[in-house]
Scaffold this active site. Structure first.
Site, PDB file in Angstrom:
ATOM      1  N   ASP A  53       0.837  -1.206   0.000  1.00 52.78           N
ATOM      2  CA  ASP A  53       0.000   0.000   0.000  1.00 52.78           C
ATOM      3  C   ASP A  53       0.873   1.258   0.000  1.00 52.78           C
ATOM      4  OD1 ASP A  53       0.860  -0.168   2.608  1.00 52.78           O
ATOM      5  OD2 ASP A  53      -1.135  -0.129   3.520  1.00 52.78           O
ATOM      6  N   SER A  54       2.195   1.076   0.051  1.00 55.57           N
ATOM      7  CA  SER A  54       3.103   2.199  -0.169  1.00 55.57           C
ATOM      8  C   SER A  54       2.912   2.786  -1.561  1.00 55.57           C
ATOM      9  CB  SER A  54       4.568   1.770   0.024  1.00 55.57           C
ATOM     10  OG  SER A  54       4.857   0.622  -0.754  1.00 55.57           O
ATOM     11  N   ASP A  92      -0.976  -6.169  -0.425  1.00 54.22           N
ATOM     12  CA  ASP A  92      -1.385  -5.559   0.843  1.00 54.22           C
ATOM     13  C   ASP A  92      -2.897  -5.401   0.918  1.00 54.22           C
ATOM     14  OD1 ASP A  92       0.562  -5.083   2.727  1.00 54.22           O
ATOM     15  OD2 ASP A  92       1.185  -3.164   1.865  1.00 54.22           O
ATOM     16  N   LYS A 121      -1.143  -9.484   2.796  1.00 58.44           N
ATOM     17  CA  LYS A 121      -0.478  -9.016   4.021  1.00 58.44           C
ATOM     18  C   LYS A 121      -1.411  -8.063   4.743  1.00 58.44           C
ATOM     19  CE  LYS A 121       3.167  -5.985   3.891  1.00 58.44           C
ATOM     20  NZ  LYS A 121       2.617  -4.802   4.575  1.00 58.44           N
ATOM     21  N   GLU A 123      -1.748  -5.617   8.606  1.00 61.52           N
ATOM     22  CA  GLU A 123      -0.984  -5.012   9.698  1.00 61.52           C
ATOM     23  C   GLU A 123      -1.659  -5.260  11.044  1.00 61.52           C
ATOM     24  OE1 GLU A 123      -0.344  -0.862   8.873  1.00 61.52           O
ATOM     25  OE2 GLU A 123       0.657  -1.267   6.964  1.00 61.52           O
ATOM     26  N   GLU A 190       8.766  -3.949  10.831  1.00 60.34           N
ATOM     27  CA  GLU A 190       9.156  -2.636  10.300  1.00 60.34           C
ATOM     28  C   GLU A 190       9.596  -1.717  11.439  1.00 60.34           C
ATOM     29  OE1 GLU A 190       6.432  -0.872   7.529  1.00 60.34           O
ATOM     30  OE2 GLU A 190       7.533   1.021   7.471  1.00 60.34           O
TER      31      GLU A 190
HETATM   32  O1  KIV Z   1       3.569  -1.161   1.551  1.00 58.81           O
HETATM   33  C1  KIV Z   1       4.763  -1.443   1.721  1.00 58.81           C
HETATM   34  O2  KIV Z   1       5.644  -1.090   0.935  1.00 58.81           O
HETATM   35  C2  KIV Z   1       5.113  -2.232   2.893  1.00 58.81           C
HETATM   36  C3  KIV Z   1       6.566  -2.421   3.176  1.00 58.81           C
HETATM   37  C4  KIV Z   1       7.078  -1.230   3.874  1.00 58.81           C
HETATM   38  C5  KIV Z   1       6.828  -3.672   3.935  1.00 58.81           C
HETATM   39  O3  KIV Z   1       4.260  -2.678   3.600  1.00 58.81           O
END
Ligand code: KIV
Length: 293
Positions: A53-54, A92, A121, A123, A190
């Protein structure tokens, strides 16, 4: 599923990733959000591609990750998956996609799998066990994410190192053990002190993948744009930059603009030419430059 064509490397699966725990061969995960970045990281031989989600911050211009939706992540996951990488594709689950109900959580995870992800993934620690269980019940592998969880940025008060006190470190270790016991196949850690990452890594039977978590993890992950120098507005301590592509891109475009403005682009070899007879009929013979080839 049919066997991979002869000569093409077999795609990595979740059991391959778990088997790397303690093997001495660290896992490498890199983010990718589109076909060109997916091809680049897969050709480099990474083990996992994270459609993170970055994407919100490094591609879509937002200030945090809270703005992306499941549709956004599915869109980018599809672009990555259509390159059929050997690396395992993890997508994500964005903020508010696994917080409301088991049904909605499973539906959102399934959307990402249908877009091409092998795993998702999410959180958070013990408070996410219900979501993890629901997704695993639907046979979708889950990667956990502990420490600095960017979707909690407002609650954390910024992007800060987590687990600095003994109590905070214990919470992270206990969360990690709970996520692993619940069935997560790997955990991202992280921005935690290296001693905390080591404690977690020694306490769980699944690989830990660190970002800003020191060397005592079973693998490392970085964001594509950070590694390649596309993102030059912020540079956290844990980023090592291997290229300066944003500057290279600007310099390349500057040279193109200069060539256009000076009449150097396009050259004859970069132009489609009509046959002489056609040019003559158009009354243009002699007034245009002709290709020699
Ligand atoms: O979204 C992302 O890039 C991440 C990484 C920082 C692990 O979750």
């Amino acid at each position: 599923m049919a066997d991979a064509p002869q000569g093409s490397p077999r795609a990595l699966g979740v059991p391959d990733v778990i088997a790397r725990k303690g093997s001495g061969a660290p896992l490498v995960m890199v983010t990718a959000y589109d076909a060109p970045s997916a091809r680049a990281v897969d050709a480099a031989g990474v083990d996992l591609i994270l459609v993170g989600d970055s994407v919100a911050m490094v591609v879509l211009g937002y200030d945090d990750t809270l703005h992306v939706t499941v549709d956004d992540i599915a869109h980018h996951t599809g672009a990555v998956a259509r390159t059929t990488p050997r690396a395992l594709v993890v997508a994500d689950l964005p903020w508010m996609s696994y917080h409301r109900s088991r049904e909605e959580t499973v539906g959102n995870a399934a959307q990402l799998v249908r877009a091409g992800a092998t795993a998702v993934k999410l959180e958070g620690g013990r408070k996410r066990l219900d979501a993890v269980g629901a997704i695993l019940d639907a046979e979708i592998p889950v990667m956990g994410h502990l420490g600095l969880t960017p979707q909690s940025v407002n609650q954390l008060g910024g992007y800060r190192v987590q687990g600095k006190t003994l109590d905070a470190a214990r919470v992270i270790v206990d969360d990690a053990v709970a996520l692993a016991e619940a069935g997560c196949f790997a955990l991202v850690l992280e921005c935690v002190p290296d001693a905390v990452a080591r404690m977690v890594t020694d306490s769980v039977p699944v690989p830990t993948i660190g970002i800003g978590a020191g060397r005592h993890c079973d693998g490392q992950v970085l964001v594509y744009h950070d590694i390649l120098g596309f993102e030059d507005r912020v540079r956290p301590r844990f980023v090592r930059r291997y290229a300066d592509l944003q500057s290279d891109a600007t310099r390349g475009i500057e040279r193109f603009a200069a060539d256009v403005r000076a009449g150097r682009f396009p050259a004859s070899g970069e132009t489609y030419h009509a046959a002489d007879t056609v040019s003559e009929a158009l009354g243009l013979y002699g007034s245009v430059e002709h290709a020699t080839a």
